[in-house]
Design an enzyme around this catalytic site. Structure first.
Site, PDB file in Angstrom:
ATOM      1  N   HIS A   1      54.040  -0.787  26.591  1.00  0.00           N
ATOM      2  CA  HIS A   1      53.472   0.466  27.113  1.00  0.00           C
ATOM      3  C   HIS A   1      54.242   1.668  26.559  1.00  0.00           C
ATOM      4  CE1 HIS A   1      52.305  -2.142  30.779  1.00  0.00           C
ATOM      5  NE2 HIS A   1      51.170  -1.835  30.170  1.00  0.00           N
TER       6      HIS A   1
ATOM      7  N   LYS B   1      43.430  -7.080  40.834  1.00  0.00           N
ATOM      8  CA  LYS B   1      44.827  -7.483  40.679  1.00  0.00           C
ATOM      9  C   LYS B   1      45.617  -7.324  41.969  1.00  0.00           C
ATOM     10  CE  LYS B   1      45.454  -6.709  35.743  1.00  0.00           C
ATOM     11  NZ  LYS B   1      46.078  -5.888  34.711  1.00  0.00           N
TER      12      LYS B   1
ATOM     13  N   ARG C   1      46.144  -5.003  21.927  1.00  0.00           N
ATOM     14  CA  ARG C   1      47.144  -5.956  21.450  1.00  0.00           C
ATOM     15  C   ARG C   1      46.556  -6.997  20.520  1.00  0.00           C
ATOM     16  NH1 ARG C   1      48.924  -7.891  27.079  1.00  0.00           N
ATOM     17  NH2 ARG C   1      46.675  -7.620  27.188  1.00  0.00           N
TER      18      ARG C   1
ATOM     19  N   SER D   1      52.554  -7.308  31.347  1.00  0.00           N
ATOM     20  CA  SER D   1      53.317  -7.160  32.586  1.00  0.00           C
ATOM     21  C   SER D   1      53.398  -8.508  33.303  1.00  0.00           C
ATOM     22  CB  SER D   1      52.659  -6.118  33.487  1.00  0.00           C
ATOM     23  OG  SER D   1      52.682  -4.863  32.851  1.00  0.00           O
TER      24      SER D   1
HETATM   25  N1  COA Z   1      51.955  -3.450  25.809  1.00  0.00           N
HETATM   26  C1  COA Z   1      52.137  -4.379  26.766  1.00  0.00           C
HETATM   27  N2  COA Z   1      51.179  -4.759  27.617  1.00  0.00           N
HETATM   28  C2  COA Z   1      49.991  -4.167  27.496  1.00  0.00           C
HETATM   29  C3  COA Z   1      49.723  -3.207  26.523  1.00  0.00           C
HETATM   30  C4  COA Z   1      50.767  -2.840  25.668  1.00  0.00           C
HETATM   31  N3  COA Z   1      50.612  -1.926  24.723  1.00  0.00           N
HETATM   32  N4  COA Z   1      48.450  -2.808  26.659  1.00  0.00           N
HETATM   33  C5  COA Z   1      47.947  -3.508  27.667  1.00  0.00           C
HETATM   34  N5  COA Z   1      48.873  -4.324  28.162  1.00  0.00           N
HETATM   35  C6  COA Z   1      48.710  -5.297  29.243  1.00  0.00           C
HETATM   36  C7  COA Z   1      49.214  -4.835  30.557  1.00  0.00           C
HETATM   37  O1  COA Z   1      50.583  -5.142  30.711  1.00  0.00           O
HETATM   38  C8  COA Z   1      48.337  -5.622  31.500  1.00  0.00           C
HETATM   39  O2  COA Z   1      48.917  -6.880  31.673  1.00  0.00           O
HETATM   40  P1  COA Z   1      48.668  -7.734  33.006  1.00  0.00           P
HETATM   41  O3  COA Z   1      47.210  -8.060  33.041  1.00  0.00           O
HETATM   42  O4  COA Z   1      49.545  -8.871  32.803  1.00  0.00           O
HETATM   43  O5  COA Z   1      49.053  -6.842  34.162  1.00  0.00           O
HETATM   44  C9  COA Z   1      47.013  -5.785  30.734  1.00  0.00           C
HETATM   45  O6  COA Z   1      47.332  -5.499  29.396  1.00  0.00           O
HETATM   46  C10 COA Z   1      45.899  -4.861  31.109  1.00  0.00           C
HETATM   47  O7  COA Z   1      46.408  -3.813  31.820  1.00  0.00           O
HETATM   48  P2  COA Z   1      45.915  -2.334  31.934  1.00  0.00           P
HETATM   49  O8  COA Z   1      45.657  -1.755  30.599  1.00  0.00           O
HETATM   50  O9  COA Z   1      46.923  -1.670  32.791  1.00  0.00           O
HETATM   51  O10 COA Z   1      44.524  -2.468  32.596  1.00  0.00           O
HETATM   52  P3  COA Z   1      44.055  -2.908  34.020  1.00  0.00           P
HETATM   53  O11 COA Z   1      43.001  -3.896  33.849  1.00  0.00           O
HETATM   54  O12 COA Z   1      45.156  -3.282  34.921  1.00  0.00           O
HETATM   55  O13 COA Z   1      43.375  -1.550  34.501  1.00  0.00           O
HETATM   56  C11 COA Z   1      43.111   0.588  35.481  1.00  0.00           C
HETATM   57  C12 COA Z   1      43.971  -0.658  35.330  1.00  0.00           C
HETATM   58  C13 COA Z   1      43.597   1.288  36.723  1.00  0.00           C
HETATM   59  C14 COA Z   1      43.288   1.482  34.277  1.00  0.00           C
HETATM   60  C15 COA Z   1      41.609   0.210  35.600  1.00  0.00           C
HETATM   61  O14 COA Z   1      41.439  -0.822  36.532  1.00  0.00           O
HETATM   62  C16 COA Z   1      40.769   1.403  35.986  1.00  0.00           C
HETATM   63  O15 COA Z   1      40.435   2.244  35.171  1.00  0.00           O
HETATM   64  N6  COA Z   1      40.398   1.489  37.294  1.00  0.00           N
HETATM   65  C17 COA Z   1      39.624   2.572  37.841  1.00  0.00           C
HETATM   66  C18 COA Z   1      38.215   2.138  38.207  1.00  0.00           C
HETATM   67  C19 COA Z   1      37.287   2.409  37.062  1.00  0.00           C
HETATM   68  O16 COA Z   1      37.058   3.526  36.667  1.00  0.00           O
HETATM   69  N7  COA Z   1      36.716   1.327  36.507  1.00  0.00           N
HETATM   70  C20 COA Z   1      35.870   1.443  35.353  1.00  0.00           C
HETATM   71  C21 COA Z   1      34.438   1.424  35.669  1.00  0.00           C
HETATM   72  S1  COA Z   1      33.947  -0.034  36.539  1.00  0.00           S
END
Ligand code: COA
Length: 159
Positions: free
Chosen positions: A16, A40, A89, A127
């Site tokens: 990140h 989650k 990724r 994560s």
């Molecule tokens: N380096 C390391 N890990 C990375 C990464 C990077 N560059 N890019 C992504 N990841 C990993 C994260 O660590 C995470 O790992 P995990 O699944 O083990 O926790 C995974 O990729 C995805 O995480 P993230 O990008 O944080 O996405 P998320 O699915 O947890 O989404 C929100 C979180 C809050 C952004 C998302 O749920 C959201 O937008 N919610 C609001 C509701 C909404 O508008 N929804 C859309 C319409 S339905």
């Protein structure tokens, strides 16, 4: 240009951080937006996740770290951001991110989603992997920022 970098950050990893450093170098302001994915279960509360990011970043002129709830498209509208930036990724991220980008665009047609390739050193990192290693007493050095390593390890030890 204002960009939003949304995510769960449970906890922030060096992957990140890599995206935050590179994205903040190409925009006027980067909003690191800590949200909740309904599917989650988090180890760190929203305020803990924000604190870990702030500890990692210190004071940066063009980076704001904040919580958001509800839809990302609504948050983007409120902040005036024109685009969301996400890290990619591997091919496995593509399908989910493609779906999210299209859903967000259908909710807010002026909102663009930009993708930045994660540095190859962090392409295997997530994560969840950090949490699994820490829960089992493994070494998370090099996976999360040094200044939060002990906090993360202490919280997850033997859980
Ligand atoms: N380096 C390391 N890990 C990375 C990464 C990077 N560059 N890019 C992504 N990841 C990993 C994260 O660590 C995470 O790992 P995990 O699944 O083990 O926790 C995974 O990729 C995805 O995480 P993230 O990008 O944080 O996405 P998320 O699915 O947890 O989404 C929100 C979180 C809050 C952004 C998302 O749920 C959201 O937008 N919610 C609001 C509701 C909404 O508008 N929804 C859309 C319409 S339905």
């Amino acid at each position: 240009m204002v960009l939003i970098y949304p995510g769960s950050f449970d906890p922030i990893t060096n992957g990140h951080l890599d995206i935050i450093e590179r994205a903040s170098a190409i925009c006027d302001k980067l909003i690191v937006a800590v949200g909740n994915n309904e599917r989650k279960k988090y180890e760190f509360s929203t305020s803990e996740r924000i604190k870990l990011i702030r500890l990692t970043l210190g004071d940066r002129d063009n980076i704001e770290v904040t919580e958001f709830s509800g839809l990302l498209a609504d948050f983007a509208r409120k902040t005036g951001a024109k685009a969301v930036i996400k890290g990619l990724r591997a091919v496995s991220d593509f399908e989910y991110e493609f779906q999210m980008a299209l859903l967000n665009k259908s909710l807010e047609p002026s909102l663009e989603t930009l993708f930045m390739m994660t540095s190859v050193n962090y392409s295997y990192l997530s994560s969840s992997a950090v949490k699994e290693i820490a829960r089992n007493g493994g070494n998370i050095e090099g996976l999360v920022p040094d200044c939060i390593k002990d906090i993360v390890a202490a919280k997850l030890a033997h859980r």
